[in-house]
Design a protein around this motif. Structure first.
Motif, mmCIF file in Angstrom:
data_model
loop_
_atom_site.group_PDB
_atom_site.id
_atom_site.type_symbol
_atom_site.label_atom_id
_atom_site.label_comp_id
_atom_site.label_asym_id
_atom_site.label_seq_id
_atom_site.Cartn_x
_atom_site.Cartn_y
_atom_site.Cartn_z
ATOM 1 N N ALA A 11 -3.026 3.965 6.161
ATOM 2 C CA ALA A 11 -2.596 2.628 5.755
ATOM 3 C C ALA A 11 -3.783 1.831 5.236
ATOM 4 C CB ALA A 11 -1.945 1.898 6.930
ATOM 5 N N VAL A 12 -3.475 0.779 4.516
ATOM 6 C CA VAL A 12 -4.492 -0.075 3.903
ATOM 7 C C VAL A 12 -5.480 -0.636 4.935
ATOM 8 C CG1 VAL A 12 -3.123 -2.199 3.961
ATOM 9 C CG2 VAL A 12 -4.817 -1.876 2.160
ATOM 10 N N ASN A 13 -5.057 -0.809 6.176
ATOM 11 C CA ASN A 13 -5.926 -1.346 7.224
ATOM 12 C C ASN A 13 -6.715 -0.260 7.959
ATOM 13 O OD1 ASN A 13 -3.930 -0.174 8.739
ATOM 14 N ND2 ASN A 13 -3.538 -1.962 10.016
ATOM 15 N N VAL A 59 -0.762 4.195 1.965
ATOM 16 C CA VAL A 59 0.368 3.266 2.011
ATOM 17 C C VAL A 59 -0.037 1.903 2.582
ATOM 18 C CG1 VAL A 59 2.081 5.118 2.185
ATOM 19 C CG2 VAL A 59 1.044 4.211 4.264
ATOM 20 N N ASP A 60 0.838 0.914 2.396
ATOM 21 C CA ASP A 60 0.602 -0.408 3.002
ATOM 22 C C ASP A 60 0.707 -0.341 4.524
ATOM 23 O OD1 ASP A 60 0.027 -2.027 0.773
ATOM 24 O OD2 ASP A 60 2.142 -2.181 0.277
ATOM 25 N N ALA A 61 1.720 0.370 5.019
ATOM 26 C CA ALA A 61 1.935 0.516 6.468
ATOM 27 C C ALA A 61 2.474 1.918 6.736
ATOM 28 C CB ALA A 61 2.928 -0.530 6.970
ATOM 29 N N GLY A 88 -10.222 -4.531 1.591
ATOM 30 C CA GLY A 88 -9.141 -3.676 1.110
ATOM 31 C C GLY A 88 -9.646 -2.283 0.808
ATOM 32 N N GLN A 104 -3.574 3.913 -9.561
ATOM 33 C CA GLN A 104 -2.889 2.836 -8.852
ATOM 34 C C GLN A 104 -1.373 3.048 -8.859
ATOM 35 O OE1 GLN A 104 -4.116 -0.351 -7.102
ATOM 36 N NE2 GLN A 104 -2.223 0.551 -6.393
ATOM 37 N N ALA A 109 -0.550 1.585 -1.994
ATOM 38 C CA ALA A 109 -1.242 0.374 -1.542
ATOM 39 C C ALA A 109 -2.164 -0.074 -2.679
ATOM 40 C CB ALA A 109 -2.040 0.637 -0.277
ATOM 41 N N LYS A 110 -2.493 -1.354 -2.687
ATOM 42 C CA LYS A 110 -3.350 -1.906 -3.735
ATOM 43 C C LYS A 110 -4.766 -1.360 -3.582
ATOM 44 C CE LYS A 110 -4.770 -6.360 -5.704
ATOM 45 N NZ LYS A 110 -6.157 -6.058 -5.891
#
Length: 117
Positions: A11-13, A59-61, A88, A104, A109-110
């Motif tokens: 994930a992005v985080n 992914v974002d999450a 990010g 992209q 995810a960005k």
């Protein structure tokens, strides 16, 4: 100090999922990945950029069960290298001939293009 793991999703985080795909009747096999994800100072994840079905693995999450929270420092895929930062996901290298826009478009995810620095 440094641990290299495979991954199903990142994930992005920096959250990591690497031990179960969520497929019905699959046997979960955590192994030592959770210990490594929280015990190593630096976590590198190596994986293909897309699933066999063409879905993004970055992914974002997470949609798969989590192995470690905010543990990934860098992602190596067959298409690029990405640093996971507080700002990010920073793209630091990509395969020759692949544009940032193309990458992209297949990433969930960005991305921040840091290849120009």
């Amino acid at each position: 100090d440094i641990c290299v793991l495979g991954g199903f999703q990142v994930a992005v985080n920096g959250d990591l999922a690497n031990w179960h795909t969520g497929i019905p009747d699959a046997v979960p096999a955590v192994g030592g990945a959770m210990d490594l994800a929280v015990g190593a100072k630096c976590i590198y994840v190596c994986m293909e950029h897309l699933t066999k079905q063409g879905q993004p693995k970055i992914v974002d999450a997470l949609t798969y069960p989590i192995t470690g929270e905010r543990c990934v420092d860098r992602i190596y895929t067959d298409l690029c290298v990405i640093d996971v930062t507080n700002e990010g996901l920073k793209l630091i290298e990509k395969v020759e001939g692949l544009s940032f826009e193309e990458l992209q478009s297949i990433t969930g995810a960005k991305l921040i293009d840091a290849t120009q620095n």
